[in-house]
Scaffold this motif. Structure first.
Motif, PDB file in Angstrom:
ATOM      1  N   GLU A  23     -16.603   1.447  19.744  1.00 44.41           N
ATOM      2  CA  GLU A  23     -17.305   2.522  18.559  1.00 44.41           C
ATOM      3  C   GLU A  23     -18.042   3.637  19.140  1.00 44.41           C
ATOM      4  O   GLU A  23     -17.957   4.912  18.711  1.00 44.41           O
ATOM      5  N   ALA A  24     -18.905   3.162  19.914  1.00 45.03           N
ATOM      6  CA  ALA A  24     -20.045   4.163  20.255  1.00 45.03           C
ATOM      7  C   ALA A  24     -19.368   5.461  21.104  1.00 45.03           C
ATOM      8  O   ALA A  24     -19.732   6.474  20.871  1.00 45.03           O
ATOM      9  N   SER A  25     -18.519   5.116  22.015  1.00 44.78           N
ATOM     10  CA  SER A  25     -17.960   6.089  22.952  1.00 44.78           C
ATOM     11  C   SER A  25     -16.935   6.809  21.937  1.00 44.78           C
ATOM     12  O   SER A  25     -17.047   8.122  22.349  1.00 44.78           O
ATOM     13  N   LEU A  26     -16.394   6.431  21.069  1.00 40.67           N
ATOM     14  CA  LEU A  26     -15.644   7.203  20.206  1.00 40.67           C
ATOM     15  C   LEU A  26     -16.282   8.128  19.521  1.00 40.67           C
ATOM     16  O   LEU A  26     -16.101   9.338  19.343  1.00 40.67           O
ATOM     17  N   LYS A  27     -17.506   7.579  18.928  1.00 41.58           N
ATOM     18  CA  LYS A  27     -18.362   8.590  18.181  1.00 41.58           C
ATOM     19  C   LYS A  27     -18.935   9.838  18.876  1.00 41.58           C
ATOM     20  O   LYS A  27     -18.710  10.874  18.633  1.00 41.58           O
ATOM     21  N   THR A  28     -19.035   9.641  20.266  1.00 42.52           N
ATOM     22  CA  THR A  28     -19.598  10.831  21.084  1.00 42.52           C
ATOM     23  C   THR A  28     -18.256  11.798  21.486  1.00 42.52           C
ATOM     24  O   THR A  28     -18.511  12.826  21.429  1.00 42.52           O
ATOM     25  N   ALA A  29     -17.203  10.797  21.655  1.00 41.30           N
ATOM     26  CA  ALA A  29     -15.946  11.671  22.236  1.00 41.30           C
ATOM     27  C   ALA A  29     -15.450  12.705  21.325  1.00 41.30           C
ATOM     28  O   ALA A  29     -14.698  13.557  21.315  1.00 41.30           O
ATOM     29  N   LEU A  30     -15.622  12.270  19.851  1.00 49.88           N
ATOM     30  CA  LEU A  30     -14.889  12.928  18.798  1.00 49.88           C
ATOM     31  C   LEU A  30     -15.839  14.003  18.289  1.00 49.88           C
ATOM     32  O   LEU A  30     -15.204  14.925  17.325  1.00 49.88           O
ATOM     33  N   GLN A  31     -17.020  14.184  18.808  1.00 51.94           N
ATOM     34  CA  GLN A  31     -17.829  15.520  18.354  1.00 51.94           C
ATOM     35  C   GLN A  31     -17.157  16.782  18.541  1.00 51.94           C
ATOM     36  O   GLN A  31     -16.701  17.022  19.650  1.00 51.94           O
ATOM     37  N   GLY A  32     -17.266  17.523  17.424  1.00 53.87           N
ATOM     38  CA  GLY A  32     -16.695  19.087  17.692  1.00 53.87           C
ATOM     39  C   GLY A  32     -15.079  19.039  17.749  1.00 53.87           C
ATOM     40  O   GLY A  32     -14.589  20.182  17.920  1.00 53.87           O
ATOM     41  N   ILE A  33     -14.319  18.237  17.501  1.00 51.62           N
ATOM     42  CA  ILE A  33     -12.732  18.171  17.293  1.00 51.62           C
ATOM     43  C   ILE A  33     -12.382  18.168  16.044  1.00 51.62           C
ATOM     44  O   ILE A  33     -13.100  17.915  14.883  1.00 51.62           O
ATOM     45  N   ASP A  34     -11.479  19.394  15.900  1.00 54.90           N
ATOM     46  CA  ASP A  34     -10.857  19.828  14.694  1.00 54.90           C
ATOM     47  C   ASP A  34      -9.400  19.044  14.370  1.00 54.90           C
ATOM     48  O   ASP A  34      -9.550  18.267  13.000  1.00 54.90           O
ATOM     49  N   LYS A  35      -8.946  18.837  15.319  1.00 53.09           N
ATOM     50  CA  LYS A  35      -7.617  18.213  15.279  1.00 53.09           C
ATOM     51  C   LYS A  35      -7.397  17.017  16.307  1.00 53.09           C
ATOM     52  O   LYS A  35      -7.789  17.234  17.392  1.00 53.09           O
ATOM     53  N   LEU A  36      -7.219  15.724  15.821  1.00 50.45           N
ATOM     54  CA  LEU A  36      -7.280  14.466  16.516  1.00 50.45           C
ATOM     55  C   LEU A  36      -5.792  13.914  16.485  1.00 50.45           C
ATOM     56  O   LEU A  36      -5.210  13.852  15.374  1.00 50.45           O
ATOM     57  N   LEU A  37      -5.155  13.961  17.834  1.00 50.22           N
ATOM     58  CA  LEU A  37      -3.811  13.076  17.556  1.00 50.22           C
ATOM     59  C   LEU A  37      -4.151  11.615  18.302  1.00 50.22           C
ATOM     60  O   LEU A  37      -4.783  11.393  19.363  1.00 50.22           O
ATOM     61  N   LEU A  38      -3.995  10.650  17.144  1.00 50.17           N
ATOM     62  CA  LEU A  38      -4.166   9.311  17.485  1.00 50.17           C
ATOM     63  C   LEU A  38      -2.863   8.628  18.103  1.00 50.17           C
ATOM     64  O   LEU A  38      -1.968   8.589  17.265  1.00 50.17           O
ATOM     65  N   ILE A  39      -2.670   8.598  19.300  1.00 46.41           N
ATOM     66  CA  ILE A  39      -1.463   7.750  19.599  1.00 46.41           C
ATOM     67  C   ILE A  39      -1.724   6.584  19.493  1.00 46.41           C
ATOM     68  O   ILE A  39      -2.700   5.933  20.178  1.00 46.41           O
ATOM     69  N   SER A  40      -0.790   5.736  18.885  1.00 48.50           N
ATOM     70  CA  SER A  40      -1.061   4.258  18.562  1.00 48.50           C
ATOM     71  C   SER A  40      -1.233   3.324  19.901  1.00 48.50           C
ATOM     72  O   SER A  40      -0.571   3.732  20.951  1.00 48.50           O
ATOM     73  N   SER A  41      -2.031   2.466  19.661  1.00 46.45           N
ATOM     74  CA  SER A  41      -2.290   1.588  20.854  1.00 46.45           C
ATOM     75  C   SER A  41      -1.114   0.851  21.381  1.00 46.45           C
ATOM     76  O   SER A  41      -0.493   0.200  20.221  1.00 46.45           O
ATOM     77  N   ASN A  42      -1.012   0.553  22.610  1.00 46.54           N
ATOM     78  CA  ASN A  42       0.020  -0.324  22.879  1.00 46.54           C
ATOM     79  C   ASN A  42      -0.587  -1.680  23.475  1.00 46.54           C
ATOM     80  O   ASN A  42       0.070  -2.638  24.013  1.00 46.54           O
ATOM     81  N   ASP A  43      -1.817  -1.803  23.045  1.00 43.87           N
ATOM     82  CA  ASP A  43      -2.536  -3.249  23.085  1.00 43.87           C
ATOM     83  C   ASP A  43      -2.426  -3.833  22.029  1.00 43.87           C
ATOM     84  O   ASP A  43      -3.064  -3.366  20.913  1.00 43.87           O
ATOM     85  N   PHE A  44      -1.670  -5.101  21.722  1.00 46.95           N
ATOM     86  CA  PHE A  44      -1.298  -5.679  20.553  1.00 46.95           C
ATOM     87  C   PHE A  44      -2.518  -6.548  20.070  1.00 46.95           C
ATOM     88  O   PHE A  44      -2.525  -7.315  19.063  1.00 46.95           O
ATOM     89  N   ASN A  45      -3.673  -6.599  20.713  1.00 47.84           N
ATOM     90  CA  ASN A  45      -4.901  -7.322  20.554  1.00 47.84           C
ATOM     91  C   ASN A  45      -5.669  -6.777  19.478  1.00 47.84           C
ATOM     92  O   ASN A  45      -6.321  -5.707  19.651  1.00 47.84           O
ATOM     93  N   ASP A  46      -5.538  -7.102  18.118  1.00 42.11           N
ATOM     94  CA  ASP A  46      -6.040  -6.267  16.719  1.00 42.11           C
ATOM     95  C   ASP A  46      -5.819  -4.853  16.932  1.00 42.11           C
ATOM     96  O   ASP A  46      -6.700  -4.161  16.830  1.00 42.11           O
ATOM     97  N   ARG A  47      -4.661  -4.627  16.879  1.00 42.65           N
ATOM     98  CA  ARG A  47      -4.191  -3.101  17.004  1.00 42.65           C
ATOM     99  C   ARG A  47      -4.695  -2.278  15.851  1.00 42.65           C
ATOM    100  O   ARG A  47      -5.290  -1.308  15.883  1.00 42.65           O
TER     101      ARG A  47
ATOM    102  N   LYS B 199      -8.577   1.587  13.358  1.00 43.57           N
ATOM    103  CA  LYS B 199      -9.713   1.698  12.253  1.00 43.57           C
ATOM    104  C   LYS B 199     -10.895   2.530  13.127  1.00 43.57           C
ATOM    105  O   LYS B 199     -11.619   3.103  12.671  1.00 43.57           O
ATOM    106  N   ASN B 200     -11.318   1.857  14.209  1.00 38.63           N
ATOM    107  CA  ASN B 200     -12.519   2.357  15.092  1.00 38.63           C
ATOM    108  C   ASN B 200     -12.336   3.896  15.129  1.00 38.63           C
ATOM    109  O   ASN B 200     -13.112   4.520  15.082  1.00 38.63           O
ATOM    110  N   VAL B 201     -10.977   4.321  15.586  1.00 37.34           N
ATOM    111  CA  VAL B 201     -10.716   5.824  15.735  1.00 37.34           C
ATOM    112  C   VAL B 201     -10.916   6.517  14.428  1.00 37.34           C
ATOM    113  O   VAL B 201     -11.548   7.355  14.398  1.00 37.34           O
ATOM    114  N   VAL B 202     -10.148   5.975  13.401  1.00 40.34           N
ATOM    115  CA  VAL B 202     -10.527   6.775  12.270  1.00 40.34           C
ATOM    116  C   VAL B 202     -11.944   7.068  11.712  1.00 40.34           C
ATOM    117  O   VAL B 202     -12.408   7.875  11.294  1.00 40.34           O
TER     118      VAL B 202
END
Length: 287
Positions: A56-80, A85-88
């Motif tokens: 979550e911490a890395s996501l918070k930093t990475a999404l700064q200044g972003i207008d449009k976000l394409l969330l490509i669904s995870s291919n890791d089925f471990n609590d997908r 939700k972390n990204v949203v």
């Protein structure tokens, strides 16, 4: 700025490749877990941001200044759903204006044998709606590229042994989907829309066998066994339990015609016909 997650993956890579055709590189960012794998994108001027759906911490930093976000669904089925939700949550906290999510288009998830496997796509959509973010749902059909996985490497010698009955799938080529998603990302007017992105025609596995026979000059038979017999065969091959379960469930979903409804939406965005079965099989088995 547009940020694409999963940009070193197959679909994400195609999206970025197409974005670069009409969007300045300095207006594109990508989220990757390993910066070294994105060296080619960095060389083109794309901004590289390092993060993980689990962090979550890395996501918070990475999404700064972003207008449009394409969330490509995870291919890791471990609590997908938890990953999504972390990204949203991070997107909302970072002030992202518009989130685009790659889900799946199906007849009815509630009556599908695949609900245990794919239900989290719809849970993600519900979570995004509840977040209050402006959204666009890109509900993709099954890729043509899954056909070789379902029919097996020796299909031209052994035929197709897959319990899909007479069910049909409006398969879409990954290249077509990536191109259309890039168009949607780089244009306006998609606020709070859901797009069913499928091929223009639906095909059964009997038709796949017929096309392979025509293409190769070999007789490729199609057999739809009982699911238990199919499961037993996969286990004999020593495949991991997760792959066995996934294969059995997808066969049941296809037999249930969960993916059998073509939509013209993908064709409209592309401004051309979508890739058809003959073209895909020729490129895969006769190239």
């Amino acid at each position: 700025m547009i940020l694409v997650t999963g940009a070193t993956g197959q679909l994400g890579g195609i999206v970025v490749e197409n974005l670069l055709k009409n969007t300045p590189a300095n207006e594109i960012a990508v989220l990757v877990r390993d910066e070294n794998k994105a060296a080619d994108l960095k060389a083109k001027g794309v901004e590289i941001r390092v993060g993980s759906y689990f962090d979550e911490a890395s996501l918070k930093t990475a999404l700064q200044g972003i207008d449009k976000l394409l969330l490509i669904s995870s291919n890791d089925f471990n609590d997908r759903i938890g990953q999504h939700k972390n990204v949203v949550d991070a997107a909302k906290n970072a002030g992202v204006k518009h989130i685009f999510y790659t889900g799946v288009t199906m007849k009815d998830i509630e009556t599908s044998p695949l609900k245990p496997l794919l239900g989290d796509h719809y849970q993600t959509e519900d979570y995004i709606k509840a977040s209050g973010l402006t959204y666009t749902f890109l509900q993709n059909s099954l890729y043509f590229e899954v056909i070789p996985m379902f029919v097996g490497a020796g299909v031209l010698e052994t035929g197709i042994f897959f319990p899909a009955g007479d069910g049909k799938v409006a398969f879409a080529a990954r290249q077509d989907l990536g191109e259309a998603i890039a168009i949607i990302l780089s244009t306006e007017g998609h606020e709070n829309k859901t797009y069913n992105l499928t091929g223009s025609e639906a095909y059964s596995f009997a038709e796949i066998a017929e096309e392979l026979s025509s293409l190769t000059g070999k007789t490729v038979a199609y057999t739809s066994p009982e699911p238990a017999a199919f499961e037993g065969m996969l286990k004999q091959f020593g495949l991991p339990e997760g792959i066995v379960v996934m294969s059995v469930l997808f066969a049941a979903g296809i037999k249930n015609n969960d993916f059998s409804s073509p939509s013209g939406t993908l064709e409209q965005f592309l401004g051309r016909k979508t890739t058809d079965l003959k073209a895909f099989l020729h490129a895969t088995y006769a190239a």
